[in-house]
Scaffold this motif. Structure first.
Motif, short mmCIF file in Angstrom:
data_model
loop_
_atom_site.label_atom_id
_atom_site.label_comp_id
_atom_site.label_asym_id
_atom_site.label_seq_id
_atom_site.Cartn_x
_atom_site.Cartn_y
_atom_site.Cartn_z
N LEU A 184 42.56 5.05 -14.38
CA LEU A 184 42.05 5.30 -15.73
C LEU A 184 40.60 5.76 -15.71
O LEU A 184 40.19 6.61 -16.52
N VAL A 185 39.84 5.21 -14.79
CA VAL A 185 38.46 5.66 -14.67
C VAL A 185 38.43 7.14 -14.33
O VAL A 185 37.66 7.92 -14.91
N LYS A 195 39.53 9.29 -17.26
CA LYS A 195 38.51 9.42 -18.31
C LYS A 195 37.47 10.47 -17.92
O LYS A 195 36.82 11.06 -18.79
N GLN A 196 37.28 10.67 -16.63
CA GLN A 196 36.29 11.64 -16.18
C GLN A 196 36.82 13.07 -16.19
O GLN A 196 36.07 14.01 -16.04
N ALA A 204 43.55 0.47 -11.91
CA ALA A 204 42.26 0.41 -12.60
C ALA A 204 41.44 1.67 -12.33
O ALA A 204 40.77 2.20 -13.22
N GLU A 205 41.51 2.15 -11.12
CA GLU A 205 40.74 3.33 -10.74
C GLU A 205 41.31 4.59 -11.38
O GLU A 205 40.58 5.54 -11.68
N SER A 247 33.85 3.51 -16.26
CA SER A 247 33.64 4.51 -17.30
C SER A 247 32.26 4.33 -17.89
O SER A 247 31.77 3.21 -18.03
N PHE A 283 43.88 -2.73 -17.24
CA PHE A 283 44.12 -2.32 -15.85
C PHE A 283 42.99 -2.80 -14.94
O PHE A 283 43.24 -3.14 -13.78
N ARG A 339 48.49 10.81 -14.68
CA ARG A 339 48.29 10.31 -13.32
C ARG A 339 49.07 11.16 -12.34
O ARG A 339 48.57 11.53 -11.27
#
Lengths: 294, 358
Positions: free
Chosen positions: A227-228, A231-232, A224-225, B4, B297, A213
């Motif tokens: 990790l999204v 992942k990308q 939350a955003e 995701s 999260f 991060r």
């Protein structure tokens, strides 16, 4: 008993007392010389004849006499005398008395006085007073000194202690907190060895997420955003995906996923915190480029 | 918020298709709100209940109605008002004069999907009656217990803006809701689509007359699945693996809410339970047979936020629970490690303060 002690020296001073009159004088005043200027008393001196009075004195009078009291004593009279000498010498007290009625003194026994001076001849002023040592008042001064020294030492010790504490606190404050890389290092080592406890597995995962991060500059995004977004990312997404499979997939799926923790964590093994910081600075994405890095 | 890409899992393929069909069916009438649909499915698959907080006019009722029809579920809607009585929800015994006996008239709560609109406008005793039924899944009418239908999902709503004449739900009752989701306005793109769709609704002829059609009129009545699919999904959720590592994450997060200096009331054990339940359902929806930190999260705000209460000092400082929670989430891993073991950690290096909507 006391009267004997008084009378004995008087008897020595007045050995030829007349039969018609007795002289009783104060202790020690006749036994020793009387200093100049120091008053003495002769009490209960019985003298015959009419009443006596003090001759008028002038500036040359060497002995000053005063009659304190006169009281009858049979046919005689009892006198209390007070006197002090102004000049050293031997004097007869009667020489300074006279009959109140102007008659002759008659045959009265002599009352000898010896006045002496403690000053050397010709010295008018008294000897200078020599100042003696202050008497020891039960160790008070020593106690005050000891207390003062103890207070001083205590204050010094307190100051030194506080100074040391302040320095320690300052040193602690100046010490930078451990970086994420420093926190990560022991976990990676144990992860590579395969003996990472459960709690540390959770920490390892969270620290790696935190590292990525920070590395990708996502601190401003909601968790939350983050990790999204991670992942990308090409590199972070693969790493975190494998990490998730290693840590979270069912146990019987470990063999299927084929995740090797040692290989997974190898890139994080030998990087110092400085290396991380340098790499982060070099790879920090420009605004708006996140997610496009492959 | 983007999600995701789901990783298909062959074990969940049938359920995944069902979920996909539901999403598509709802998307035909409700624009956007993918996250809300996901949260509704999570609630439905875990037996929890959901409280939607948002301003009026953002398709809450339409969404519930579309969901019920897509899944062939009974649907009831109750508009909570100040004069509502518990019997209006639960039902009551009515004297049948023809037979001189009492018969039980079940209330609207006897349904699969109950929309409790503006729940905070009803008196506390009505709220209590509903929340008790939510918890026990049964009601008592005239001394006789009645089991509520299964599945049973309450979708309650409350308006966060107008608080005059409302009865705020206390923390103990808020805790009964597994999720509290805060609805946002649609994005400009979504809003354009909404407006275009609305403009093409036209009129609907009825009984020789006509009414202006609404979005409710275009909901496809044919279901894409039924209760059997929901039951299968519920069973599948129970098979989702929860690793010990994930449990550690949940324990740490809940523990942080109890130790945080700005928080007076932290997360209850029910918060942790709900977080794991919801995470399993989310993993299932995304086609995974195991939960990952992303689930935690993503769901932390909806599961935990309404169970927290800030202390006076934090409120005086103008802080919100959302900001404090985001700080805690950001500190996990990089923070002070108050709940960590084995290594003494000092305060976080990034010091980030994540802003979020309150």
């Amino acid at each position: 008993m006391i009267s004997w002690l008084i009378l004995l020296p008087l008897a020595l001073v007045f050995p030829a007392a007349p039969t018609h009159g007795s002289v009783v004088q104060e202790e020690s005043q006749q036994a020793t010389a009387i200093p100049v200027g120091v008053p003495r008393w002769s009490r209960d001196v019985v003298l015959g004849g009419t009443a006596l009075k003090v001759r008028p004195a002038d500036t040359e009078t060497p002995l000053i006499v005063r009659i304190d009291s006169i009281s009858p004593h049979g046919t005689d009279l009892r006198y209390d005398f007070e006197y002090y000498g102004l000049e050293p010498g031997t004097y007869n007290l009667l020489d300074f008395l006279q009959r109140a009625d102007g008659s002759e003194l008659g045959s009265l026994p002599a009352l000898q006085l010896h006045i002496e001076s403690h000053l050397p001849p010709g010295q008018v002023k008294p000897n200078p007073i020599t100042q003696g040592d202050t008497p020891d008042l039960g160790g008070y001064r020593q106690a005050v000194w000891l207390l003062g020294i103890a207070w001083g030492l205590g204050t010094l010790a307190w100051w030194l202690s506080r100074r040391r504490t302040d320095h320690a606190a300052q040193a602690l404050e100046d010490t930078p907190p451990p970086t994420l890389a420093e926190r990560l290092a022991p976990l990676v080592e144990r992860g590579v060895r395969g003996d990472l406890p459960l709690e540390d597995q959770a920490r390892l995962e969270l620290i790696l997420i935190a590292i990525w991060r920070k590395r990708l500059g996502l601190q401003g995004l909601p968790a939350a955003e983050v990790l999204v977004q991670l992942k990308q990312h090409a590199e972070a997404g693969v790493l975190l995906g494998e990490l998730e499979r290693w840590l979270h997939s069912p146990a019987d799926a470990d063999k299927q996923t084929g995740v090797d923790p040692a290989q997974l964590l190898a890139p994080y093994r030998d990087l110092s915190s400085e290396d991380w910081d340098r790499e982060w600075e070099a790879t920090a994405p420009r605004p708006g480029t996140l997610g496009q890095g492959g | 918020m983007s999600q995701s890409p789901p990783t298909p899992n062959t074990d969940f393929s049938q359920s995944s298709q069902f979920i996909q069909d539901v999403r598509e069916r709802i998307a035909k009438v409700v624009v956007g709100q993918d996250v809300v649909v996901e949260r509704l499915l999570i609630s439905l698959f875990t037996g929890g209940h959901i409280l939607l907080q948002g301003v009026p006019g953002i398709a809450k009722t339409l969404l519930a109605s579309a969901l019920s029809k897509a899944m062939q579920l009974d649907f009831s809607r109750i508009q909570f008002t100040i004069d509502l009585l518990p019997a209006d929800i639960l039902g009551s015994e009515i004297l049948d004069q023809s037979t001189s006996t009492f018969r039980t008239e079940k209330g609207p709560i006897f349904t699969n999907l109950l929309l409790a609109d503006e729940i905070n406008r009803a008196a506390p005793k009505v709220q209590g009656a509903l929340l008790e039924a939510m918890q026990e899944r049964k009601v008592t009418i005239g001394g006789d217990p009645y089991i509520l239908p299964a599945p049973f999902l309450v979708i309650a709503t409350q308006n966060p803006v107008e608080q005059s004449g409302t009865f705020e739900l206390p923390e103990a009752q808020l805790d009964r809701f597994m999720l509290l989701h805060r609805l946002d306005y649609p994005t400009p793109d979504e809003e354009r689509i909404i407006l275009r769709r609305n403009a093409t609704l036209g009129v609907q002829r009825r009984d020789g007359g006509a009414v202006v059609a609404t979005e409710f009129d275009v909901i496809d009545e044919s279901p894409v699945g039924g209760i059997e699919d929901i039951v299968a999904a519920m069973e599948a959720v129970q098979s989702v693996h929860v690793s010990d590592t994930f449990l550690e994450h949940v324990v740490e997060l809940v523990g942080r809410t109890r130790k945080h200096p700005d928080i007076e009331l932290g997360g209850s054990p029910r918060a942790g339970i709900s977080l794991i339940k919801a995470s399993r359902a989310r993993a299932f929806i995304f086609g995974r047979n195991y939960v990952v930190p992303e689930d935690l999260f993503a769901l932390a705000e909806d599961v935990i936020l309404h169970r927290l209460r800030l202390n006076y000092e934090a409120l005086a400082d103008g802080k919100t629970t959302a900001v404090v929670l985001q700080e805690m989430l950001a500190d996990m891993g990089s923070g002070d490690g108050a709940n960590l073991k084995g290594q003494s950690l000092s305060p976080g290096t990034n010091g980030s303060t994540v802003t979020a909507g309150a």
